[in-house]
Design an enzyme around this catalytic site. Structure first.
Site, PDB file in Angstrom:
ATOM      1  N   HIS A 205      -3.833  -4.451   7.621  1.00 23.82           N
ATOM      2  CA  HIS A 205      -3.931  -3.412   8.574  1.00 23.82           C
ATOM      3  C   HIS A 205      -3.057  -3.664   9.635  1.00 23.82           C
ATOM      4  O   HIS A 205      -3.394  -4.712  10.606  1.00 23.82           O
ATOM      5  CB  HIS A 205      -5.518  -3.071   8.834  1.00 23.82           C
ATOM      6  CG  HIS A 205      -5.726  -1.685   9.239  1.00 23.82           C
ATOM      7  ND1 HIS A 205      -5.832  -0.927   8.399  1.00 23.82           N
ATOM      8  CD2 HIS A 205      -5.322  -1.112  10.602  1.00 23.82           C
ATOM      9  CE1 HIS A 205      -5.990   0.309   9.091  1.00 23.82           C
ATOM     10  NE2 HIS A 205      -5.689   0.220  10.225  1.00 23.82           N
TER      11      HIS A 205
ATOM     12  N   THR B 299      -8.146   3.740   8.010  1.00 25.38           N
ATOM     13  CA  THR B 299      -9.249   2.916   7.979  1.00 25.38           C
ATOM     14  C   THR B 299      -9.322   2.446   9.290  1.00 25.38           C
ATOM     15  O   THR B 299      -8.461   1.490   9.540  1.00 25.38           O
ATOM     16  CB  THR B 299      -9.316   1.870   6.691  1.00 25.38           C
ATOM     17  OG1 THR B 299      -8.937   2.553   5.600  1.00 25.38           O
ATOM     18  CG2 THR B 299     -10.710   1.414   6.629  1.00 25.38           C
TER      19      THR B 299
ATOM     20  N   GLU C   7     -11.016  -8.884   2.791  1.00 22.58           N
ATOM     21  CA  GLU C   7      -9.729  -8.774   3.320  1.00 22.58           C
ATOM     22  C   GLU C   7      -9.970  -8.640   4.713  1.00 22.58           C
ATOM     23  O   GLU C   7     -10.837  -8.045   5.456  1.00 22.58           O
ATOM     24  CB  GLU C   7      -9.230  -7.425   2.905  1.00 22.58           C
ATOM     25  CG  GLU C   7      -7.770  -7.199   3.636  1.00 22.58           C
ATOM     26  CD  GLU C   7      -7.109  -6.048   2.865  1.00 22.58           C
ATOM     27  OE1 GLU C   7      -7.271  -5.732   1.671  1.00 22.58           O
ATOM     28  OE2 GLU C   7      -6.519  -5.293   3.673  1.00 22.58           O
TER      29      GLU C   7
ATOM     30  N   ARG D  95      -6.776  12.862   0.836  1.00 23.18           N
ATOM     31  CA  ARG D  95      -5.763  13.539   1.568  1.00 23.18           C
ATOM     32  C   ARG D  95      -4.229  12.909   1.112  1.00 23.18           C
ATOM     33  O   ARG D  95      -3.470  13.573   1.661  1.00 23.18           O
ATOM     34  CB  ARG D  95      -6.151  13.055   3.045  1.00 23.18           C
ATOM     35  CG  ARG D  95      -6.079  11.635   3.458  1.00 23.18           C
ATOM     36  CD  ARG D  95      -6.055  11.315   4.808  1.00 23.18           C
ATOM     37  NE  ARG D  95      -7.272  11.371   5.445  1.00 23.18           N
ATOM     38  CZ  ARG D  95      -7.895  11.040   6.260  1.00 23.18           C
ATOM     39  NH1 ARG D  95      -7.108  10.081   6.946  1.00 23.18           N
ATOM     40  NH2 ARG D  95      -9.030  11.294   6.926  1.00 23.18           N
TER      41      ARG D  95
ATOM     42  N   ASN E 211       0.789  -1.091   0.000  1.00 22.16           N
ATOM     43  CA  ASN E 211      -0.007  -0.171   0.091  1.00 22.16           C
ATOM     44  C   ASN E 211       0.924   1.372  -0.015  1.00 22.16           C
ATOM     45  O   ASN E 211       1.568   1.427   0.919  1.00 22.16           O
ATOM     46  CB  ASN E 211      -0.934  -0.175   1.306  1.00 22.16           C
ATOM     47  CG  ASN E 211      -1.832   1.251   1.369  1.00 22.16           C
ATOM     48  OD1 ASN E 211      -1.252   2.468   0.922  1.00 22.16           O
ATOM     49  ND2 ASN E 211      -3.145   0.984   1.820  1.00 22.16           N
TER      50      ASN E 211
ATOM     51  N   ARG F 155      -9.121   8.384  -1.441  1.00 24.78           N
ATOM     52  CA  ARG F 155     -10.256   8.657  -0.434  1.00 24.78           C
ATOM     53  C   ARG F 155     -10.898   9.752  -0.897  1.00 24.78           C
ATOM     54  O   ARG F 155     -10.473  10.708  -1.798  1.00 24.78           O
ATOM     55  CB  ARG F 155      -9.692   9.123   0.979  1.00 24.78           C
ATOM     56  CG  ARG F 155      -8.847   8.100   1.676  1.00 24.78           C
ATOM     57  CD  ARG F 155      -8.173   8.529   2.962  1.00 24.78           C
ATOM     58  NE  ARG F 155      -9.101   8.837   3.697  1.00 24.78           N
ATOM     59  CZ  ARG F 155      -9.541   8.005   4.707  1.00 24.78           C
ATOM     60  NH1 ARG F 155      -8.902   6.859   5.142  1.00 24.78           N
ATOM     61  NH2 ARG F 155     -10.389   8.504   5.480  1.00 24.78           N
TER      62      ARG F 155
ATOM     63  N   HIS G 141      -5.480   3.709  -1.883  1.00 23.86           N
ATOM     64  CA  HIS G 141      -6.847   4.107  -1.437  1.00 23.86           C
ATOM     65  C   HIS G 141      -7.084   5.574  -2.033  1.00 23.86           C
ATOM     66  O   HIS G 141      -6.238   6.558  -1.485  1.00 23.86           O
ATOM     67  CB  HIS G 141      -6.837   4.138  -0.131  1.00 23.86           C
ATOM     68  CG  HIS G 141      -8.193   4.401   0.497  1.00 23.86           C
ATOM     69  ND1 HIS G 141      -8.400   4.153   1.738  1.00 23.86           N
ATOM     70  CD2 HIS G 141      -9.156   4.651   0.020  1.00 23.86           C
ATOM     71  CE1 HIS G 141      -9.550   4.403   2.201  1.00 23.86           C
ATOM     72  NE2 HIS G 141     -10.039   4.664   1.164  1.00 23.86           N
TER      73      HIS G 141
ATOM     74  N   HIS H  40       1.070   6.120   1.964  1.00 29.64           N
ATOM     75  CA  HIS H  40       1.753   6.978   2.824  1.00 29.64           C
ATOM     76  C   HIS H  40       2.961   7.603   2.071  1.00 29.64           C
ATOM     77  O   HIS H  40       3.563   8.480   2.411  1.00 29.64           O
ATOM     78  CB  HIS H  40       2.405   6.318   3.925  1.00 29.64           C
ATOM     79  CG  HIS H  40       1.095   5.933   4.938  1.00 29.64           C
ATOM     80  ND1 HIS H  40       0.305   6.833   5.274  1.00 29.64           N
ATOM     81  CD2 HIS H  40       0.504   4.919   5.431  1.00 29.64           C
ATOM     82  CE1 HIS H  40      -0.553   6.467   5.876  1.00 29.64           C
ATOM     83  NE2 HIS H  40      -0.438   5.078   5.987  1.00 29.64           N
TER      84      HIS H  40
ATOM     85  N   GLU I   2      -8.415   0.650  -3.376  1.00 28.69           N
ATOM     86  CA  GLU I   2      -9.386   0.910  -2.219  1.00 28.69           C
ATOM     87  C   GLU I   2     -10.046   1.991  -2.149  1.00 28.69           C
ATOM     88  O   GLU I   2      -9.602   3.360  -2.419  1.00 28.69           O
ATOM     89  CB  GLU I   2      -8.480   0.970  -0.770  1.00 28.69           C
ATOM     90  CG  GLU I   2      -7.991  -0.245  -0.124  1.00 28.69           C
ATOM     91  CD  GLU I   2      -7.252   0.196   1.112  1.00 28.69           C
ATOM     92  OE1 GLU I   2      -7.197   1.165   1.741  1.00 28.69           O
ATOM     93  OE2 GLU I   2      -6.338  -0.743   1.354  1.00 28.69           O
TER      94      GLU I   2
HETATM   95  N1  PXP Z   1      -5.821  -2.899   4.055  1.00 32.17           N
HETATM   96  C1  PXP Z   1      -6.669  -1.825   4.312  1.00 32.17           C
HETATM   97  C2  PXP Z   1      -8.126  -2.265   3.548  1.00 32.17           C
HETATM   98  C3  PXP Z   1      -6.313  -0.603   4.661  1.00 32.17           C
HETATM   99  O1  PXP Z   1      -7.348   0.360   4.463  1.00 32.17           O
HETATM  100  C4  PXP Z   1      -5.008  -0.478   4.787  1.00 32.17           C
HETATM  101  C5  PXP Z   1      -4.793   1.129   5.480  1.00 32.17           C
HETATM  102  O2  PXP Z   1      -4.713   1.704   4.476  1.00 32.17           O
HETATM  103  C6  PXP Z   1      -4.175  -1.266   4.792  1.00 32.17           C
HETATM  104  C7  PXP Z   1      -4.579  -2.703   4.491  1.00 32.17           C
HETATM  105  C8  PXP Z   1      -2.734  -1.241   5.259  1.00 32.17           C
HETATM  106  O3  PXP Z   1      -2.482  -1.051   6.524  1.00 32.17           O
HETATM  107  P1  PXP Z   1      -1.153  -0.380   7.217  1.00 32.17           P
HETATM  108  O4  PXP Z   1      -0.856   0.552   6.470  1.00 32.17           O
HETATM  109  O5  PXP Z   1      -1.389  -0.499   8.478  1.00 32.17           O
HETATM  110  O6  PXP Z   1      -0.101  -1.570   6.625  1.00 32.17           O
END
Ligand code: PXP
Length: 246
Positions: A196, A105, A155, A53, A7, A49, A47, A10, A74
């Protein structure tokens, strides 16, 4: 083989912190995605959003053009974002809940309460050739609702497991919920991803969950990249400064 989806939200968070609204700037989520792919990641997750952001619309389009593995978009189940997804055509969409105040999330989707709406969206995405995953907590009623909605994947939300990793008895309980949830989902014909809060410390433990296809990991990988990459970044800057004549 268990797959890794990275992901890259960030990376965009860092760019937006300096260049918000300017349509350019570093670091580039696209470059990060391509580096993840060339390093062996099996997919890229981003994602889009509603509040934009971090990832921007333009990022999704750039990722769509260049990601060669598997693009996982996402998104919240809203008409605006659904319309974008149907145009971008990622390989898979993971539907997630969204609240503007949240840092990330927080919970899973309430697939039980939103069954009808999620089914319509799932159908529209599938009709466009896009697979669908639902981000849910490992609760039996949510898993059964996901199967009724007809999504291809769920998921499993690993947040409660990750947050309680240091409280061993809670961690064991949360791990067990994930194990039971994954078994139930598999028996209902759902493919199972998880994500997550997974990090370099808790990963080995989560491997006890059966039937996993892919882990989606963001924050910990991007965070580690900052420290593992810092030495090279400082050295590169010093090389540029070296020619300065006093
Ligand atoms: N899966 C989903 C559905 C998420 O919303 C997120 C966070 O954006 C992640 C995985 C990844 O989470 P993390 O950044 O904590 O690894």
């Amino acid at each position: 083989m268990l797959k890794l989806g990275v992901n890259i939200d960030h990376v965009a968070t860092l760019r937006e912190a300096r260049y918000h609204g300017l349509n350019h700037g570093e670091p580039s989520p696209l470059s990060a995605a391509l580096l993840c792919e060339s390093s062996g990641a099996h997919g890229i997750t981003a994602h889009l959003r509603e509040d934009r952001r971090h990832i921007q619309d333009q990022d999704m389009w750039q990722l769509r053009k260049r990601v060669k593995t598997r693009l996982n978009m996402e998104m919240a189940n809203t008409p605006e974002i659904l319309a974008i997804a149907l145009q971008v055509k990622p390989e898979i969409v993971c539907l997630v809940p969204e609240r503007r105040q949240e840092v990330t999330t927080e919970g899973g989707l309430n697939a039980v309460a939103q069954r009808a709406g999620l089914k319509v969206t799932r159908q529209r995405l599938n009709d466009a050739g896009i697979e669908v995953s639902l981000f849910i907590t490992p609760d039996l009623e949510q898993i059964e609702a996901a199967a009724q909605i007809g999504s291809q994947f769920i998921e499993l939300h690993t947040g409660a497991f990750a947050e309680n990793f240091d409280a061993i008895s809670v961690r064991e309980k949360e791990l067990n919920r994930l194990i039971v949830g994954a078994r139930a989902a598999h028996s209902l014909g759902l493919k199972v991803n998880a994500g997550h809060g997974l990090n370099y410390e808790n990963l080995a433990t989560v491997l006890a969950v059966p039937h996993l296809v892919e882990l989606n990991i963001g924050h910990s990988i991007i965070s580690r990249a900052v420290t593992t990459g810092l030495a090279v970044a400082v050295k590169d800057m010093l090389v540029l400064m070296a020619p300065y004549a006093e």
